[in-house]
Write a protein that holds these residues in place. Structure first.
Motif, PDB file in Angstrom:
ATOM      1  N   LYS A  22       0.634  -1.376   0.038  1.00 22.46           N
ATOM      2  CA  LYS A  22       0.377  -0.090  -0.416  1.00 22.46           C
ATOM      3  C   LYS A  22       0.791   0.706   0.007  1.00 22.46           C
ATOM      4  CE  LYS A  22      -4.107  -2.125   2.151  1.00 22.46           C
ATOM      5  NZ  LYS A  22      -5.264  -2.357   3.726  1.00 22.46           N
ATOM      6  N   VAL A  23       1.993   0.843   0.994  1.00 25.18           N
ATOM      7  CA  VAL A  23       2.751   2.153   0.439  1.00 25.18           C
ATOM      8  C   VAL A  23       3.712   2.539  -0.337  1.00 25.18           C
ATOM      9  CG1 VAL A  23       4.726   3.162   1.571  1.00 25.18           C
ATOM     10  CG2 VAL A  23       3.773   2.126   3.067  1.00 25.18           C
ATOM     11  N   TYR A  24       4.271   0.849  -1.258  1.00 24.18           N
ATOM     12  CA  TYR A  24       4.507   1.859  -2.323  1.00 24.18           C
ATOM     13  C   TYR A  24       3.172   1.731  -3.622  1.00 24.18           C
ATOM     14  CZ  TYR A  24       5.623   0.095  -7.128  1.00 24.18           C
ATOM     15  OH  TYR A  24       6.440  -0.246  -8.759  1.00 24.18           O
ATOM     16  N   ARG A  25       2.114   1.418  -3.045  1.00 31.82           N
ATOM     17  CA  ARG A  25       0.913   1.573  -4.121  1.00 31.82           C
ATOM     18  C   ARG A  25       0.483   3.696  -4.255  1.00 31.82           C
ATOM     19  NH1 ARG A  25      -4.641   1.700  -4.963  1.00 31.82           N
ATOM     20  NH2 ARG A  25      -5.570   1.175  -6.789  1.00 31.82           N
ATOM     21  N   PHE A  26       0.826   3.020  -3.318  1.00 28.88           N
ATOM     22  CA  PHE A  26       0.856   4.970  -3.696  1.00 28.88           C
ATOM     23  C   PHE A  26       1.663   5.843  -3.516  1.00 28.88           C
ATOM     24  CE2 PHE A  26       0.778   8.748  -0.895  1.00 28.88           C
ATOM     25  CZ  PHE A  26      -0.086   9.719  -1.045  1.00 28.88           C
ATOM     26  N   GLU A  27       2.930   6.266  -3.175  1.00 30.57           N
ATOM     27  CA  GLU A  27       3.956   6.364  -3.743  1.00 30.57           C
ATOM     28  C   GLU A  27       3.975   6.559  -5.151  1.00 30.57           C
ATOM     29  OE1 GLU A  27       4.777   8.815  -0.061  1.00 30.57           O
ATOM     30  OE2 GLU A  27       5.067   9.006  -1.600  1.00 30.57           O
ATOM     31  N   ASN A  28       3.445   5.593  -5.861  1.00 31.95           N
ATOM     32  CA  ASN A  28       4.359   5.604  -7.626  1.00 31.95           C
ATOM     33  C   ASN A  28       3.772   5.640  -8.318  1.00 31.95           C
ATOM     34  OD1 ASN A  28       5.749   3.952  -9.456  1.00 31.95           O
ATOM     35  ND2 ASN A  28       3.711   2.697  -9.509  1.00 31.95           N
ATOM     36  N   ILE A  29       2.125   5.669  -7.547  1.00 31.25           N
ATOM     37  CA  ILE A  29       0.792   6.748  -8.559  1.00 31.25           C
ATOM     38  C   ILE A  29       0.779   8.267  -8.202  1.00 31.25           C
ATOM     39  CG2 ILE A  29      -1.650   6.815  -8.200  1.00 31.25           C
ATOM     40  CD1 ILE A  29      -2.390   3.859  -7.522  1.00 31.25           C
ATOM     41  N   ARG A  30       1.266   8.568  -7.096  1.00 30.37           N
ATOM     42  CA  ARG A  30       1.317   9.935  -6.777  1.00 30.37           C
ATOM     43  C   ARG A  30       2.135  10.338  -7.895  1.00 30.37           C
ATOM     44  NH1 ARG A  30      -0.704  12.577  -2.490  1.00 30.37           N
ATOM     45  NH2 ARG A  30      -0.889  14.686  -4.121  1.00 30.37           N
ATOM     46  N   LEU A  31       3.530   9.942  -7.344  1.00 29.03           N
ATOM     47  CA  LEU A  31       5.073  10.323  -8.822  1.00 29.03           C
ATOM     48  C   LEU A  31       4.799  10.324 -10.409  1.00 29.03           C
ATOM     49  CD1 LEU A  31       8.127   8.948  -6.668  1.00 29.03           C
ATOM     50  CD2 LEU A  31       7.124  11.976  -7.403  1.00 29.03           C
ATOM     51  N   ARG A  32       3.640   9.238 -10.063  1.00 27.86           N
ATOM     52  CA  ARG A  32       3.544   8.322 -12.422  1.00 27.86           C
ATOM     53  C   ARG A  32       2.633   9.570 -12.678  1.00 27.86           C
ATOM     54  NH1 ARG A  32      -1.082   3.917 -12.521  1.00 27.86           N
ATOM     55  NH2 ARG A  32      -1.817   6.373 -11.992  1.00 27.86           N
ATOM     56  N   ASP A  33       1.407   9.845 -11.459  1.00 28.11           N
ATOM     57  CA  ASP A  33       0.573  10.567 -12.469  1.00 28.11           C
ATOM     58  C   ASP A  33       1.252  12.178 -12.323  1.00 28.11           C
ATOM     59  OD1 ASP A  33      -1.252   8.926 -12.183  1.00 28.11           O
ATOM     60  OD2 ASP A  33      -2.197   9.434 -10.443  1.00 28.11           O
ATOM     61  N   THR A  34       1.981  12.997 -11.047  1.00 27.71           N
ATOM     62  CA  THR A  34       2.331  13.508 -11.327  1.00 27.71           C
ATOM     63  C   THR A  34       3.878  14.725 -12.580  1.00 27.71           C
ATOM     64  OG1 THR A  34       2.739  14.039  -9.025  1.00 27.71           O
ATOM     65  CG2 THR A  34       4.902  15.377 -10.452  1.00 27.71           C
ATOM     66  N   GLY A  35       4.458  13.161 -13.051  1.00 24.91           N
ATOM     67  CA  GLY A  35       4.857  12.875 -14.084  1.00 24.91           C
ATOM     68  C   GLY A  35       4.674  13.367 -15.610  1.00 24.91           C
ATOM     69  N   ARG A  36       2.728  12.797 -15.242  1.00 25.99           N
ATOM     70  CA  ARG A  36       2.069  12.491 -16.558  1.00 25.99           C
ATOM     71  C   ARG A  36       1.664  14.336 -16.586  1.00 25.99           C
ATOM     72  NH1 ARG A  36      -1.869   6.532 -15.412  1.00 25.99           N
ATOM     73  NH2 ARG A  36      -0.419   5.598 -16.900  1.00 25.99           N
ATOM     74  N   LEU A  37       1.808  14.587 -15.912  1.00 22.74           N
ATOM     75  CA  LEU A  37       0.864  15.918 -16.286  1.00 22.74           C
ATOM     76  C   LEU A  37       2.132  16.759 -17.348  1.00 22.74           C
ATOM     77  CD1 LEU A  37       0.427  17.356 -12.153  1.00 22.74           C
ATOM     78  CD2 LEU A  37      -1.278  16.601 -14.571  1.00 22.74           C
ATOM     79  N   ILE A  38       3.214  16.537 -17.010  1.00 22.08           N
ATOM     80  CA  ILE A  38       4.872  17.062 -18.322  1.00 22.08           C
ATOM     81  C   ILE A  38       4.959  15.669 -19.356  1.00 22.08           C
ATOM     82  CG2 ILE A  38       5.723  18.707 -16.447  1.00 22.08           C
ATOM     83  CD1 ILE A  38       8.214  16.719 -15.779  1.00 22.08           C
TER      84      ILE A  38
END
Length: 405
Positions: free
Chosen positions: A140-156
């Protein structure tokens, strides 16, 4: 001189971690709720930003996290240090890459294209570190952090893709320069440049959009700075979140390596742009993880990293050609007509079979070992590295290598 980013005056806020006890009973590090204090008023992050996983129950605790350091923008390091405990090393590398991503986005003597590229690359590095210690953090920790960074990266990500399309066209023009009329694709180049400028402006030129990206990175930095290296929040006597041993990273390394082998098989069993791109992503994360571990045996691992990087470049070249080919095929406004579009499409397709053959031969070398043997070999490197004077690690695992006669 590169053009600085517009409006680069975002203040570095003080970040306060607010951990409250009115949450479901499951204890995880990931769902710490944040407050960004910029004007003396605590503002909690909206609940929808933490919707991916259940929130934990903690004792009441407020912890101030140090601000990112103010210093000249420098490239972050990518390796663990010789005497560095693994938990501290993972934290240090993560913070360095997040600081760097924030730095290039809030301003500096870099072009918008370079800012997008460097920030995106830094976020991928942090995601690579997460993969390396995935089992230590928990799903759950991994999924949360990975999703947040993935979604932030998708913005650019679209801004980066638009710049790559221009670079790919330049590569094609250079490869076939002797066969083509000078500036035969000048119109396409102009259209791609206009497209890139518009996308980059939307991605980081608009202050609110850029602020959203930077705030997400600052929140991530606060979580990583608060990582309990000596115990879990609310339970100080429990085991560290990340163990200082090879067992902490062996499952992550095995998963990345094995998935690369599987995605390679998929790509050649049923070739498609998507399958080759999935393989390319696994190759990239393997390179990040091996670069992190380079100090285990620099003379040997640098060679492996070079081979993995070469494979990634070959897959990247194939992917870039395919992406530009699809873009030209789908957006007819980029070309003057069918004749120009067909010519460019043919030139983009022509090198791809050779690149895929090169990737096959390079992939066979990179993935020559079975996964368990590959991971065991790096375990020997780890033990030998930790046994060096001053490192303070355990002795060689019994039975791993024969002892002295």
């Amino acid at each position: 001189m590169a053009t600085a980013l517009p409006g680069s005056t975002l203040p570095p806020p003080e970040v306060v971690v607010d951990v409250r006890d009115d949450r479901p009973p499951e204890i995880t590090l990931a769902a710490i709720q944040f407050a960004i204090r910029s004007d003396g008023i605590q503002q909690r992050v909206p609940p929808q930003e933490l919707r991916q996983i259940p929130l934990p129950r903690y004792e009441q605790e407020i912890r101030t996290v140090p601000r990112p350091p103010t210093r000249k923008l420098e490239k972050p390091s990518i390796r663990l240090r010789r005497r560095e405990p693994l938990p501290a090393g993972i934290q240090r590398l993560s913070l360095e890459h997040l600081d760097y991503a924030i730095g290039v986005l809030v301003g500096g003597d870099v072009s918008p294209d370079k800012a997008v590229h460097e920030a995106r690359k830094a976020m991928r590095r942090v995601r690579g570190l997460l993969r390396l210690v995935r089992d230590e953090l928990g799903p759950k920790v991994y999924r949360f952090e990975n999703i947040r960074l993935r979604d932030t990266g998708r913005l650019i990500s679209e801004a980066r893709n638009a710049a790559v399309a221009l670079d790919t066209l330049a590569t094609v023009e250079s490869r076939y320069a002797e066969l083509l009329v000078t500036d035969v694709f000048a119109g396409v180049r102009g259209a791609l440049e206009a497209r890139r400028s518009g996308i980059v402006e939307h991605a980081i030129g608009v202050p609110e959009q850029r602020r959203q990206i930077v705030d997400a990175l600052r929140s991530a930095r606060a979580r990583y700075a608060a990582l309990p290296l000596e115990g879990t929040l609310g339970k100080p006597n429990t085991k560290p979140s990340i163990r200082n041993s090879y067992g902490a990273i062996a499952p992550g390394l095995a998963r990345t390596y094995n998935r690369g082998r599987l995605r390679m098989a998929d790509a050649y069993r049923s070739p498609s742009i998507e399958r080759f791109h999935e393989w390319r992503k696994r190759v990239r994360y393997l390179r990040f993880e091996l670069e992190t571990l380079t100090e285990l045996w620099p003379e040997a691992i640098k060679g492996i990293v070079s081979a993995v990087n070469d494979l990634g470049d070959t897959l990247g070249a194939d992917h870039d050609l395919a992406e530009l080919r699809n873009l030209v095929h789908d957006d007819h406004s980029l070309t003057s007509g069918k004749r120009e579009r067909d010519l460019l499409t043919a030139l983009l397709e022509q090198p791809r079979p050779d690149l895929q053959w090169q990737a096959w031969t390079k992939g066979l070398r990179v993935y020559a070992e079975p996964t368990d043997r590959f991971v065991e070999r790096f375990g020997v490197y780890w033990e030998a590295w930790r046994d060096q004077p001053g490192v303070g690690g355990p002795l060689m695992v019994a039975g791993r290598l024969p002892g002295p006669a």
